[in-house]
Design an enzyme around this catalytic site. Structure first.
Site, PDB file in Angstrom:
ATOM      1  NE  ARG A 177      26.730  42.199  -0.028  1.00  0.00           N
ATOM      2  CZ  ARG A 177      27.609  43.191  -0.111  1.00  0.00           C
ATOM      3  NH1 ARG A 177      27.477  44.141  -1.024  1.00  0.00           N
ATOM      4  NH2 ARG A 177      28.615  43.256   0.736  1.00  0.00           N
ATOM      5  NE  ARG A 270      25.832  46.850   1.815  1.00  0.00           N
ATOM      6  CZ  ARG A 270      27.140  46.737   1.687  1.00  0.00           C
ATOM      7  NH1 ARG A 270      27.789  47.562   0.854  1.00  0.00           N
ATOM      8  NH2 ARG A 270      27.832  45.839   2.345  1.00  0.00           N
ATOM      9  NE  ARG A 281      30.808  42.508   5.136  1.00  0.00           N
ATOM     10  CZ  ARG A 281      31.122  42.550   3.846  1.00  0.00           C
ATOM     11  NH1 ARG A 281      31.293  43.700   3.240  1.00  0.00           N
ATOM     12  NH2 ARG A 281      31.236  41.441   3.141  1.00  0.00           N
TER      13      ARG A 281
HETATM   14  N1  LIG Z   1      41.937  42.990  -2.673  1.00  0.00           N
HETATM   15  C1  LIG Z   1      40.729  42.983  -3.217  1.00  0.00           C
HETATM   16  N2  LIG Z   1      39.688  43.455  -2.540  1.00  0.00           N
HETATM   17  C2  LIG Z   1      38.486  43.431  -3.144  1.00  0.00           C
HETATM   18  C3  LIG Z   1      38.293  42.964  -4.450  1.00  0.00           C
HETATM   19  N3  LIG Z   1      36.993  43.092  -4.779  1.00  0.00           N
HETATM   20  C4  LIG Z   1      36.391  43.640  -3.714  1.00  0.00           C
HETATM   21  N4  LIG Z   1      37.274  43.853  -2.716  1.00  0.00           N
HETATM   22  C5  LIG Z   1      37.061  44.470  -1.405  1.00  0.00           C
HETATM   23  O1  LIG Z   1      36.481  43.517  -0.551  1.00  0.00           O
HETATM   24  C6  LIG Z   1      35.729  44.202   0.423  1.00  0.00           C
HETATM   25  C7  LIG Z   1      34.395  43.535   0.586  1.00  0.00           C
HETATM   26  O2  LIG Z   1      33.644  43.680  -0.578  1.00  0.00           O
HETATM   27  P1  LIG Z   1      32.116  43.227  -0.619  1.00  0.00           P
HETATM   28  O3  LIG Z   1      32.011  41.853  -0.061  1.00  0.00           O
HETATM   29  O4  LIG Z   1      31.579  43.456  -1.977  1.00  0.00           O
HETATM   30  O5  LIG Z   1      31.439  44.159   0.463  1.00  0.00           O
HETATM   31  P2  LIG Z   1      31.169  45.749   0.512  1.00  0.00           P
HETATM   32  O6  LIG Z   1      32.456  46.490   0.387  1.00  0.00           O
HETATM   33  O7  LIG Z   1      30.543  45.909   1.834  1.00  0.00           O
HETATM   34  O8  LIG Z   1      30.232  46.083  -0.603  1.00  0.00           O
HETATM   35  C8  LIG Z   1      35.667  45.650  -0.043  1.00  0.00           C
HETATM   36  O9  LIG Z   1      36.613  46.388   0.727  1.00  0.00           O
HETATM   37  C9  LIG Z   1      36.094  45.619  -1.462  1.00  0.00           C
HETATM   38  O10 LIG Z   1      36.749  46.816  -1.860  1.00  0.00           O
HETATM   39  C10 LIG Z   1      39.440  42.486  -5.144  1.00  0.00           C
HETATM   40  O11 LIG Z   1      39.406  42.066  -6.292  1.00  0.00           O
HETATM   41  N5  LIG Z   1      40.613  42.516  -4.482  1.00  0.00           N
HETATM   42  N1  LIG Z   2      26.800  59.844   1.415  1.00  0.00           N
HETATM   43  C1  LIG Z   2      25.918  58.926   1.758  1.00  0.00           C
HETATM   44  N2  LIG Z   2      24.953  59.223   2.645  1.00  0.00           N
HETATM   45  C2  LIG Z   2      24.049  58.285   3.020  1.00  0.00           C
HETATM   46  N3  LIG Z   2      24.023  57.015   2.551  1.00  0.00           N
HETATM   47  C3  LIG Z   2      24.958  56.668   1.675  1.00  0.00           C
HETATM   48  C4  LIG Z   2      25.950  57.582   1.232  1.00  0.00           C
HETATM   49  N4  LIG Z   2      26.755  56.948   0.365  1.00  0.00           N
HETATM   50  C5  LIG Z   2      26.282  55.685   0.254  1.00  0.00           C
HETATM   51  N5  LIG Z   2      25.200  55.514   1.038  1.00  0.00           N
HETATM   52  C6  LIG Z   2      24.432  54.257   1.272  1.00  0.00           C
HETATM   53  O1  LIG Z   2      25.245  53.452   2.130  1.00  0.00           O
HETATM   54  C7  LIG Z   2      25.097  52.069   1.803  1.00  0.00           C
HETATM   55  C8  LIG Z   2      26.476  51.493   1.535  1.00  0.00           C
HETATM   56  O2  LIG Z   2      26.968  52.006   0.313  1.00  0.00           O
HETATM   57  P1  LIG Z   2      27.774  51.084  -0.692  1.00  0.00           P
HETATM   58  O3  LIG Z   2      27.960  51.891  -1.930  1.00  0.00           O
HETATM   59  O4  LIG Z   2      27.113  49.763  -0.811  1.00  0.00           O
HETATM   60  O5  LIG Z   2      29.142  50.926   0.115  1.00  0.00           O
HETATM   61  P2  LIG Z   2      30.453  50.082  -0.195  1.00  0.00           P
HETATM   62  O6  LIG Z   2      30.425  49.708  -1.650  1.00  0.00           O
HETATM   63  O7  LIG Z   2      31.575  50.986   0.146  1.00  0.00           O
HETATM   64  O8  LIG Z   2      30.384  48.892   0.703  1.00  0.00           O
HETATM   65  C9  LIG Z   2      24.156  51.993   0.622  1.00  0.00           C
HETATM   66  O9  LIG Z   2      22.880  51.643   1.063  1.00  0.00           O
HETATM   67  C10 LIG Z   2      24.190  53.414   0.037  1.00  0.00           C
HETATM   68  O10 LIG Z   2      22.986  53.730  -0.579  1.00  0.00           O
END
Ligand SMILES: Nc1nc2c(ncn2[C@@H]2O[C@H](COP(=O)(O)OP(=O)(O)O)[C@@H](O)[C@H]2O)c(=O)[nH]1
Ligand SMILES: Nc1ncnc2c1ncn2[C@@H]1O[C@H](COP(=O)(O)OP(=O)(O)O)[C@@H](O)[C@H]1O
Length: 390
Positions: A177, A270, A281
């Site tokens: 990203r 986000r 997702r």
């Molecule tokens: N199995 C596995 N899942 C991962 C790993 N790193 C990230 N993920 C998972 O992949 C999913 C997608 O991650 P990401 O593309 O960063 O999107 P986000 O969760 O929306 O921020 C999330 O559920 C993460 O927890 C990894 O090393 N192994």
């Molecule tokens: N408790 C909450 N209430 C409102 N917004 C939240 C809360 N927790 C996280 N966010 C927002 O939700 C979005 C997704 O959070 P993020 O940490 O990126 O999720 P993930 O890592 O699980 O994908 C971000 O923009 C974050 O600032």
């Protein structure tokens, strides 16, 4: 495997025949241990990586030599080694004349992790795990659907306790990203490279998530443990299941959204995904939440409705109250191990006694009763004490 016979050969006296039937001269600094019908020769350099110490196996029954696949980051070769067989299929390897933070290593030849990897990779496997001082606590696995707030909560924890927690940087084949930095948020890689590394046993776990490959390399966990910090893994439910089945003794936490509507709003707000990716997702989220709640993997389920409240609950689960010390490990004074020494095993204690010329000879006790962890990753809780000078 039960307690293996503690057969200890410091310097190999005889040459050995290698796989081609040629008698090769072992180096004086090589060492070997015998477990059952096998000798493990530790010395020289690793076939695949000349930076690492080599391991060779001799099978007495077939009289054949083999080079196992070596997992984990191994020690660099040095001037000599001592080795002694411990229980649970592990060998303690002490590097002679090495820096105090690089002297204690464990070669796992038949630990649960090695047995599992042997089955998975279908070949002979051994694994290195470095001994680290102090008592960094169990790694933390955090899972939950995309957009629930995992990254936000982890960032809060690392900001408040920078010396206590370290993030395991995963590998992924998804595109970065715009704010994401390579090697900080992820190691961005391509599918062919990652698949090859998976085959080579470099990954603790991996999974296909939302159409991309994600995985935790053994090295990512080692790097965090080496820094004396408690390792945090942000991985999906499939990855959590693999870690649960592995020997990485971790705490498993699942984060739930207050509702699917709120999850969708957060994902949209986000602004990092296309509409198509958001839909994918959200579809996956339902199954993930179901699996997270019912799989028995997660010891703790937290709802992220109000962020501050959820963060407080997370700290509670991790046993952090407001008076908690902010350092993850106790500083332990380094003790340099003598270059010339003998090693004796006494229950959970290893006596390292200086030999050679000179009058003031050091005796050091290595207490193994409080060690935890092991491959994949580091063996924590190493305790070295100087006993006396005589
Ligand atoms: N199995 C596995 N899942 C991962 C790993 N790193 C990230 N993920 C998972 O992949 C999913 C997608 O991650 P990401 O593309 O960063 O999107 P986000 O969760 O929306 O921020 C999330 O559920 C993460 O927890 C990894 O090393 N192994
Ligand atoms: N408790 C909450 N209430 C409102 N917004 C939240 C809360 N927790 C996280 N966010 C927002 O939700 C979005 C997704 O959070 P993020 O940490 O990126 O999720 P993930 O890592 O699980 O994908 C971000 O923009 C974050 O600032």
């Amino acid at each position: 495997m039960g307690e293996a016979p503690a057969f200890f050969v410091d310097h190999l006296g005889n040459g050995h025949t290698n796989g081609f039937g040629v008698k090769s001269e072992p180096k004086k600094r090589d060492t070997s241990v015998q477990i059952g019908d096998r000798s493990y020769v530790i010395g020289g350099i690793h076939e695949g990586n000349p930076l690492f110490l080599g391991v060779q196996i001799h099978d007495k029954i077939t009289n054949k030599w083999s080079s196992p696949t070596v997992l984990g980051t191994g020690p660099k070769p040095c001037k000599g080694y001592s080795a002694i067989v411990l229980k649970n299929g592990r060998v303690l390897v002490i590097k002679k004349d090495s820096a105090s933070d690089d002297s204690i290593w464990f070669l796992e030849v038949d630990s649960p992790f090695v047995r599992e990897q042997r089955k998975l990779l279908g070949k002979e496997v051994v694994a290195w795990s470095k001994g680290v001082r102090g008592n960094a606590e169990k790694p933390i696995v955090i899972s939950g659907p995309s957009g629930v707030g995992k990254g936000t909560l982890i960032a809060m924890l690392m900001k408040e306790f920078p010396s206590m927690f370290g993030f395991s940087v995963s590998h992924t084949t998804r595109a970065p990203r715009c704010m994401e930095k390579n090697s900080v948020h992820y190691h961005f890689t391509d599918k062919t490279v990652m698949e090859k590394e998976i085959k080579d046993g470099k990954f603790l776990e991996f999974a296909s998530v939302h159409g991309n490959l994600y995985g935790t390399s053994i090295e990512s966990v080692e790097v965090v443990t080496d820094s004396g910090k408690r390792c945090i893994l942000d991985i999906d439910v499939q990855g959590a299941r693999s870690v649960k089945a592995s020997s990485l003794d971790a705490i498993f936490i699942f984060i739930c959204p207050p509702s699917m509507k709120e999850l969708e709003d957060r994902l949209r707000a986000r602004g990092t995904e296309t509409e198509e990716q958001i839909q994918k997702r959200l579809r996956n989220a339902e199954a993930e939440i179901k699996a997270g709640k019912s799989s028995g993997i997660f010891g703790h389920i937290l709802y992220n409705d109000n962020l501050e409240e959820c963060y407080k609950n997370l700290k509670n689960v991790l046993g952090i109250d407001d008076d908690a010390p902010v350092n993850g490990v106790e500083a332990v004074e380094g003790i340099n191990l003598p270059k010339e020494h003998t090693v004796t095993k006494m229950e959970d204690e290893i006596l390292i006694q200086e030999t050679g010329e000179g009058t003031k000879k050091k005796t050091i006790v290595l207490d193994l009763s409080s060690i935890n962890g092991g491959a994949p990753g580091r063996t924590r809780g190493i305790d070295l004490d100087m006993v006396k000078s005589s």
